[in-house]
Motif scaffolding. Structure first.
Motif, PDB file in Angstrom:
ATOM      1  N   LEU A 142       9.982  44.730 -17.520  1.00  0.00           N
ATOM      2  CA  LEU A 142       9.677  45.433 -16.274  1.00  0.00           C
ATOM      3  C   LEU A 142       8.208  45.345 -15.895  1.00  0.00           C
ATOM      4  O   LEU A 142       7.755  46.045 -15.000  1.00  0.00           O
ATOM      5  N   GLY A 143       7.456  44.483 -16.572  1.00  0.00           N
ATOM      6  CA  GLY A 143       6.058  44.296 -16.229  1.00  0.00           C
ATOM      7  C   GLY A 143       5.129  45.060 -17.148  1.00  0.00           C
ATOM      8  O   GLY A 143       5.525  45.583 -18.203  1.00  0.00           O
ATOM      9  N   ARG A 144       3.861  45.136 -16.726  1.00  0.00           N
ATOM     10  CA  ARG A 144       2.816  45.795 -17.510  1.00  0.00           C
ATOM     11  C   ARG A 144       2.230  46.953 -16.722  1.00  0.00           C
ATOM     12  O   ARG A 144       2.026  46.863 -15.511  1.00  0.00           O
ATOM     13  N   SER A 145       1.951  48.034 -17.410  1.00  0.00           N
ATOM     14  CA  SER A 145       1.402  49.224 -16.764  1.00  0.00           C
ATOM     15  C   SER A 145      -0.120  49.144 -16.734  1.00  0.00           C
ATOM     16  O   SER A 145      -0.770  49.063 -17.781  1.00  0.00           O
TER      17      SER A 145
ATOM     18  N   HIS B  49      -1.937  52.244 -18.334  1.00  0.00           N
ATOM     19  CA  HIS B  49      -1.738  52.484 -19.767  1.00  0.00           C
ATOM     20  C   HIS B  49      -2.177  51.264 -20.573  1.00  0.00           C
ATOM     21  O   HIS B  49      -1.494  50.820 -21.490  1.00  0.00           O
ATOM     22  N   GLY B  50      -3.297  50.708 -20.199  1.00  0.00           N
ATOM     23  CA  GLY B  50      -3.879  49.618 -20.971  1.00  0.00           C
ATOM     24  C   GLY B  50      -3.046  48.367 -21.025  1.00  0.00           C
ATOM     25  O   GLY B  50      -3.028  47.681 -22.044  1.00  0.00           O
ATOM     26  N   LEU B  51      -2.338  48.059 -19.911  1.00  0.00           N
ATOM     27  CA  LEU B  51      -1.491  46.873 -19.812  1.00  0.00           C
ATOM     28  C   LEU B  51      -0.359  46.860 -20.849  1.00  0.00           C
ATOM     29  O   LEU B  51       0.128  45.793 -21.253  1.00  0.00           O
ATOM     30  N   ALA B  52       0.056  48.049 -21.270  1.00  0.00           N
ATOM     31  CA  ALA B  52       1.204  48.146 -22.181  1.00  0.00           C
ATOM     32  C   ALA B  52       2.481  47.831 -21.413  1.00  0.00           C
ATOM     33  O   ALA B  52       2.568  48.053 -20.203  1.00  0.00           O
ATOM     34  N   PRO B  53       3.514  47.303 -22.072  1.00  0.00           N
ATOM     35  CA  PRO B  53       4.777  47.042 -21.377  1.00  0.00           C
ATOM     36  C   PRO B  53       5.344  48.311 -20.757  1.00  0.00           C
ATOM     37  O   PRO B  53       5.320  49.379 -21.377  1.00  0.00           O
ATOM     38  N   VAL B  54       5.834  48.187 -19.532  1.00  0.00           N
ATOM     39  CA  VAL B  54       6.371  49.339 -18.819  1.00  0.00           C
ATOM     40  C   VAL B  54       7.517  49.975 -19.596  1.00  0.00           C
ATOM     41  O   VAL B  54       7.656  51.201 -19.646  1.00  0.00           O
ATOM     42  N   THR B  55       8.341  49.142 -20.232  1.00  0.00           N
ATOM     43  CA  THR B  55       9.465  49.691 -20.997  1.00  0.00           C
ATOM     44  C   THR B  55       8.987  50.587 -22.134  1.00  0.00           C
ATOM     45  O   THR B  55       9.594  51.632 -22.414  1.00  0.00           O
ATOM     46  N   ASP B  56       7.890  50.197 -22.785  1.00  0.00           N
ATOM     47  CA  ASP B  56       7.351  51.017 -23.878  1.00  0.00           C
ATOM     48  C   ASP B  56       6.773  52.322 -23.347  1.00  0.00           C
ATOM     49  O   ASP B  56       6.915  53.388 -23.974  1.00  0.00           O
ATOM     50  N   VAL B  57       6.095  52.240 -22.196  1.00  0.00           N
ATOM     51  CA  VAL B  57       5.496  53.445 -21.611  1.00  0.00           C
ATOM     52  C   VAL B  57       6.575  54.445 -21.212  1.00  0.00           C
ATOM     53  O   VAL B  57       6.477  55.646 -21.495  1.00  0.00           O
TER      54      VAL B  57
END
Length: 330
Positions: free
Chosen positions: A84-87, A90-98
């Motif tokens: 789903l991209g990068r946030s 949140h430090g370019l963390a994967p959106v799914t992880d966030v």
């Protein structure tokens, strides 16, 4: 045959709705002014080199000359693969992880509170409707009054009374500062202690609707012929209440409950703000304020699909419990 036709029509409807929601989710950020990179650079003026800016454009696919249709195809491909991209916030963390870091908090708190509110409200509404005209009727206006109180005001009163004055419950966050999350009894009890006040506020705020809805349906059902016949046969009042009256009166409640479960993922935004709770609702507000488009898209997608799944479950439950629905659709 009627049952298969019913489920085929509903499946087609929900597949089309899911496609439309995903397409809108793809198009909206592209119609908004600016892009996520510009918003990120505005927050980090002078701290991002031209090389890093170009790398960000490559990462977010903004340096491509692909047509909108090609970008749409790429969006579907990445989404189906779980990307789903990068946030940006949140430090370019994967959106799914966030999202995964906030989702359990919202589901745990709002989900449990919604289930409790539904169970208590449906039971009380059933008993009040069965004993209409009794002193128990006073519960209806009282619970309805609490439902009309603005949620943020009720939350602030709860914090002032039970948090600040009495000191029974913490007033914010999901656990204490300095606590390291872990799957042990001490941490679980601490989370429950922190979540009791916001959960109690949600239950009180939503209880009136469940009570009033079930009570009104019970009063309507009690005038039906099959209830009168069951009473005329001399069946025990408890059996008439559970097997005939409540079983039919609860059908609209079940559908409303399924829809309420769908909105659990969205969280109770005001609640999460008032209590500084780390849920999806607060995350969505923070992402909007930071113009974190990838995170916004991911949150909208998760919320939309959850509501659709809840609608499907509501249709299935209603069709199973009331065969007349399938006949009508057919």
């Amino acid at each position: 045959m009627n049952t298969l036709r019913f489920f085929a029509r509903r499946t087609g409807f929900y597949l089309f709705t899911a496609w439309a929601a995903i397409t809108i989710n793809f198009l909206l950020p592209r119609f908004m002014k600016g892009d996520p990179i510009q918003a990120y650079l505005a927050r980090n003026q002078g701290r991002v080199s031209p090389e890093a800016t170009e790398s960000l454009k490559i990462l977010f696919g903004l340096n491509t000359d692909k047509s909108l249709l090609e970008q749409y195809a790429d969006y579907w491909r990445l989404m189906l693969s779980g990307d789903l991209g990068r946030s940006l916030s949140h430090g370019l963390a994967p959106v799914t992880d966030v999202i995964a870091s906030a989702l359990p908090w919202t589901i745990g708190l709002v989900g449990i509170a919604t289930i409790l509110s539904f169970a208590i409200g449906t039971l009380l509404g059933s008993l009040i409707g069965w004993n209409r005209g009794s002193r128990a009727d006073v519960i209806v206006p009282i619970s309805t009054f609490f439902s009309t109180v603005p949620y943020f005001w009720m939350g602030l009163i709860a914090i002032a009374v039970f948090g600040s004055n009495l000191g029974w419950f913490p007033t914010s966050h999901a656990y204490g500062q300095g606590t390291v999350p872990a799957w042990n009894l001490d941490f679980i009890l601490e989370v429950i202690h922190h979540g009791t006040l916001p959960a109690m506020t949600i239950v009180i705020a939503s209880l009136g609707g469940w009570i009033l809805g079930m009570r009104n349906m019970m009063i309507t059902i009690l005038d039906e012929d099959y209830v009168t016949v069951a009473q005329a046969k001399g069946l025990p009042a408890r059996r008439v209440l559970s097997r005939y009256a409540s079983r039919n009166a609860v059908l609209p409640q079940i559908q409303s409950f399924a829809l309420a479960l769908g909105f659990i993922v969205g969280g109770t935004l005001v609640m999460e703000l008032v209590f500084s709770y780390p849920g999806v609702g607060k995350m969505l507000l923070d992402a909007t304020a930071a113009k974190d488009y990838p995170l916004m898209q991911g949150l909208f997608l998760i919320i939309t699909l959850t509501v659709l799944v809840a609608n499907i479950l509501a249709d299935v439950a209603y069709a199973v419990l009331d065969p007349r629905t399938r006949q009508t659709e057919a």
